[in-house]
Motif scaffolding. Structure first.
Motif, mmCIF file in Angstrom:
data_model
loop_
_atom_site.group_PDB
_atom_site.id
_atom_site.type_symbol
_atom_site.label_atom_id
_atom_site.label_comp_id
_atom_site.label_asym_id
_atom_site.label_seq_id
_atom_site.Cartn_x
_atom_site.Cartn_y
_atom_site.Cartn_z
ATOM 1 N N LEU A 222 6.349 -4.330 -1.960
ATOM 2 C CA LEU A 222 6.604 -3.451 -1.163
ATOM 3 C C LEU A 222 7.631 -2.324 -1.589
ATOM 4 O O LEU A 222 7.648 -1.303 -1.635
ATOM 5 C CB LEU A 222 6.714 -3.782 0.197
ATOM 6 N N LYS A 223 8.691 -3.144 -1.998
ATOM 7 C CA LYS A 223 9.943 -2.536 -2.099
ATOM 8 C C LYS A 223 9.766 -1.872 -3.606
ATOM 9 O O LYS A 223 10.099 -0.594 -3.791
ATOM 10 C CB LYS A 223 10.883 -3.544 -2.131
ATOM 11 N N ALA A 224 9.059 -2.438 -4.552
ATOM 12 C CA ALA A 224 8.903 -1.786 -5.920
ATOM 13 C C ALA A 224 7.963 -0.675 -5.654
ATOM 14 O O ALA A 224 8.245 0.299 -6.389
ATOM 15 C CB ALA A 224 8.158 -2.867 -6.776
ATOM 16 N N ALA A 225 6.944 -0.784 -5.001
ATOM 17 C CA ALA A 225 6.275 0.337 -4.409
ATOM 18 C C ALA A 225 6.819 1.435 -4.012
ATOM 19 O O ALA A 225 6.784 2.722 -4.368
ATOM 20 C CB ALA A 225 5.089 -0.038 -3.671
ATOM 21 N N LYS A 226 7.761 1.280 -3.099
ATOM 22 C CA LYS A 226 8.770 2.354 -2.484
ATOM 23 C C LYS A 226 9.307 3.161 -3.566
ATOM 24 O O LYS A 226 9.627 4.231 -3.676
ATOM 25 C CB LYS A 226 9.429 1.896 -1.322
ATOM 26 N N ALA A 227 10.064 2.140 -4.431
ATOM 27 C CA ALA A 227 10.872 2.603 -5.502
ATOM 28 C C ALA A 227 10.300 3.422 -6.518
ATOM 29 O O ALA A 227 10.752 4.244 -7.153
ATOM 30 C CB ALA A 227 11.847 1.717 -5.891
ATOM 31 N N SER A 228 9.059 3.221 -6.873
ATOM 32 C CA SER A 228 8.176 4.016 -7.776
ATOM 33 C C SER A 228 7.449 5.219 -7.064
ATOM 34 O O SER A 228 7.010 6.019 -7.803
ATOM 35 C CB SER A 228 6.942 3.113 -8.166
ATOM 36 N N ILE A 230 5.451 5.514 -4.245
ATOM 37 C CA ILE A 230 4.379 5.450 -3.495
ATOM 38 C C ILE A 230 4.602 5.413 -2.154
ATOM 39 O O ILE A 230 5.488 4.913 -1.662
ATOM 40 C CB ILE A 230 3.860 4.192 -3.913
ATOM 41 N N ASN A 231 3.969 6.283 -1.379
ATOM 42 C CA ASN A 231 3.999 6.623 -0.070
ATOM 43 C C ASN A 231 3.507 5.506 0.553
ATOM 44 O O ASN A 231 2.243 5.585 0.699
ATOM 45 C CB ASN A 231 3.175 8.011 0.261
ATOM 46 N N VAL A 232 3.897 4.347 1.041
ATOM 47 C CA VAL A 232 3.640 3.239 1.454
ATOM 48 C C VAL A 232 2.953 3.403 2.910
ATOM 49 O O VAL A 232 1.575 2.668 3.098
ATOM 50 C CB VAL A 232 4.550 2.096 1.489
#
Length: 285
Positions: A222-228, A230-232
């Motif tokens: 989740l954190k990596a997705a946000k950092a990249s 991605i609109n979680v």
């Protein structure tokens, strides 16, 4: 670590063999002959074309719900409310089958859409609560199941009840809304193609679309997705829309292929207030 080729195909076969072996041990400990027990069981399954067809008939809703759950589970969003979504989807499809007079193709389109939207309507609250407040989606989605079934049961005992019968059920939907049978002497209908289409679409989303990549990214980190970037929140919402919508579509197939009306026992989970039934069996699928 390299993945073992064809592991995804071998693992289920091994699981089936192990399951049969454990079952044989339990049967033997009960003082019975496991070979004879299995022989009698399979002879019943394959004793007629109708019984063979029933395996496919009851696999169809599991395929559709299971395809939807794959998406939510890949996003690490645990949609345990498929049973309630199935019932609400079946309810909206029933209303169209009862109160709209049209042709078979229009019934198909409108009822599928209505069932999808019904499932979505019952699946939105858990994902909204998850996005806004971090609420555990397992509890919220699961506890919505008995609410759906009790509301529908209230309708079946009141405004939607067929006045001719004492049993809690609606009148039959229009025969034009029934899905045509594919194989004579069975109950296998065009719902089989609908189920296969759902599985293919979900596969394409996960393996061939950017949405699938983002779903997997959110699920794995989740954190990596946000950092990249991605609109979680958006991904979770889209995932749950598709997942719960497909559960609603499964309700449509039960209505138009098996029951042709909404009733108690529409899904086996009704008797358990939604804590069992196709929606829960499909988690294993």
């Amino acid at each position: 670590m390299k993945s073992i080729p064809y592991l995804s195909w071998i693992a289920p076969i091994i699981a089936i063999i192990v399951g049969f072996f454990i079952g044989a041990v339990v049967i033997a400990l009960s003082g019975l002959n496991p070979i004879d027990a299995y022989a009698r069981t399979f002879s019943q399954f394959f004793s007629s074309l109708f019984k063979i067809g029933e395996i496919v008939v009851f696999a169809i809703p599991l395929m559709i719900i299971g395809a939807g759950l794959v998406l939510s589970f890949e996003a690490n969003f645990w949609n345990i409310g498929a049973e309630g979504q199935l019932w609400v989807g079946g309810l909206l499809a029933t209303l169209i089958g009862l109160y709209i007079n049209t042709s078979a193709p229009i019934y198909f389109i409108t009822m599928v859409i209505a069932a999808f939207l019904g499932g979505v309507a019952w699946g939105l609250l858990p994902v909204i609560l998850k996005i806004k407040y971090g609420t555990n989606e397992i509890l919220t989605s699961m506890l919505l199941c008995p609410i759906a079934i009790l509301l529908i049961d209230a309708l079946l005992t009141g405004p939607l009840k067929d006045p001719v019968y004492l049993f809690n059920q609606t009148q039959l939907i229009a025969t034009e809304a029934w899905l045509p049978v594919l194989i004579p002497e069975t109950r296998i209908t065009l719902a089989l193609f609908l189920a296969l289409a759902c599985v293919i679409v979900v596969h394409l989303i996960l393996q061939r679309c950017s949405l699938g990549y983002q779903i997997r990214a959110v699920g794995h980190g989740l954190k990596a997705a946000k950092a990249s970037g991605i609109n979680v929140s958006k991904i979770l919402l889209l995932t749950m829309i598709i997942s719960s919508g497909l559960s609603g579509v499964a309700g449509y197939t039960l209505l138009t292929s098996i029951h042709h009306r909404l009733l108690r026992g529409f899904s086996p989970g009704g008797g358990f207030l939604g804590f069992w039934g196709y929606g829960y069996m499909a988690i294993a699928v």
